[in-house]
Design an enzyme around this catalytic site. Sequence first.
Site, short mmCIF file in Angstrom:
data_model
loop_
_atom_site.label_atom_id
_atom_site.label_comp_id
_atom_site.label_asym_id
_atom_site.label_seq_id
_atom_site.Cartn_x
_atom_site.Cartn_y
_atom_site.Cartn_z
N ARG A 20 0.75 -1.04 0.02
CA ARG A 20 0.23 0.21 -0.04
C ARG A 20 0.87 1.20 0.19
O ARG A 20 1.77 1.44 0.60
CB ARG A 20 -0.79 -0.02 1.29
CG ARG A 20 -2.00 -0.95 0.97
CD ARG A 20 -2.97 -0.31 0.38
NE ARG A 20 -4.32 -1.29 0.17
CZ ARG A 20 -4.36 -2.48 -0.82
NH1 ARG A 20 -3.45 -2.81 -1.70
NH2 ARG A 20 -5.61 -3.25 -0.88
N GLU B 253 -4.29 6.93 -5.52
CA GLU B 253 -4.15 6.28 -6.96
C GLU B 253 -5.38 6.66 -7.76
O GLU B 253 -6.58 6.86 -7.25
CB GLU B 253 -4.32 4.84 -6.76
CG GLU B 253 -2.91 4.29 -6.12
CD GLU B 253 -2.82 2.72 -5.88
OE1 GLU B 253 -3.52 2.20 -6.23
OE2 GLU B 253 -1.90 2.37 -5.20
N HIS C 98 -0.57 -0.51 -9.70
CA HIS C 98 -1.17 -1.30 -8.97
C HIS C 98 -1.51 -2.63 -9.52
O HIS C 98 -2.81 -3.20 -9.68
CB HIS C 98 -2.54 -0.75 -8.40
CG HIS C 98 -2.76 -1.23 -6.93
ND1 HIS C 98 -3.22 -0.61 -6.31
CD2 HIS C 98 -2.86 -2.53 -6.31
CE1 HIS C 98 -3.55 -1.58 -4.77
NE2 HIS C 98 -3.61 -2.67 -5.36
#
Length: 314
Positions: A232, A261, A279
């Site tokens: 994260r 994000e 991601h």
Amino acid sequence: MHKILISDKLGQAGLDLLETLDGVSYEMKTGLSKDELIAIMPEYDGLIIRSGTSPDADIIAAGTNLKVIGRAGIGVDNIDLAAATKHGVKVVNTPRANSIATAEQTLALMLTINRFTAHSHGSVAAGNWNRGDYVGTELHSKTLGVIGFGYIGRLVTARAQAFGMKVVAYDPYVTAEAAAELDVQLLSLDDLLASADIFTLHAIVTDETKEMINSDTINKMKDGAMIINVARGKLINENDLAVALTSGKLAAAGLDVFYSEPPEGSPLIGLPNVTHTPHLGASSKEAQAAVGIQIVEQVVKTLNGETPDFWVNK
Ligand code: MLT
């Protein structure tokens, strides 16, 4: 008939499974704004999300028939767990289904930043042939510092050991004996920071871990150390990391996740010694199939009044 809203893209295997089940129907509506979601929430008994939807207190309160939120993945930091619990909404996830994909992405970034794979690819694609610019470093004989020695941290460990790396770990919730069984030395955070060549983060974000990589912890690392983050973004203070990468204190970073994000305005984007991916940790075909099936099973089990196996806010 239980109605499920799927508000982020879900693997086809999960949708196929839903088609075969009696007593449930689903609608997939992705890219909804918060207001759009709030307007339709009363229609549904179940909500299935990935990281694109963030059910906050307002969205959960609007779900007057909502019984379960299924997170197709591991991290539940995008769900207001307290609000879900307050409204009697069970939150379930798929804790193991995408772990191998995440461990492999960790190794992919580790190899890439050590051998300049992404940068040299771009250079050749641009018509260059600068072999001398891309002399890398080997993983073999280097020390990997695993921060967060849970399931994914252990999968990464096994893969790093296969490359001949020594692995040390920091995790206040793991015993030294459990780590030693996997040939890993459990260290205090300060000792780990001083001893590893490459760090990899596999912790969840809590008050304890938020921005744990910051100027203080970075200053305790060896000069030229590297950082991989496939967990994260909020584990890292991005400004502090950018300063360390720009000054040369740290040699490189491989980042799959960001503070927000997409990472608009992040000082890390485009730095010459950063390899970044959007991601993708869980984005393998195998993981998405497994996650899709497992979250459908968990949500339907809950809607049928059974106790789910992966009940996060129990
Ligand atoms: C997870 O928490 O499972 C991963 O970050 C993947 C995802 O968000 O889809």
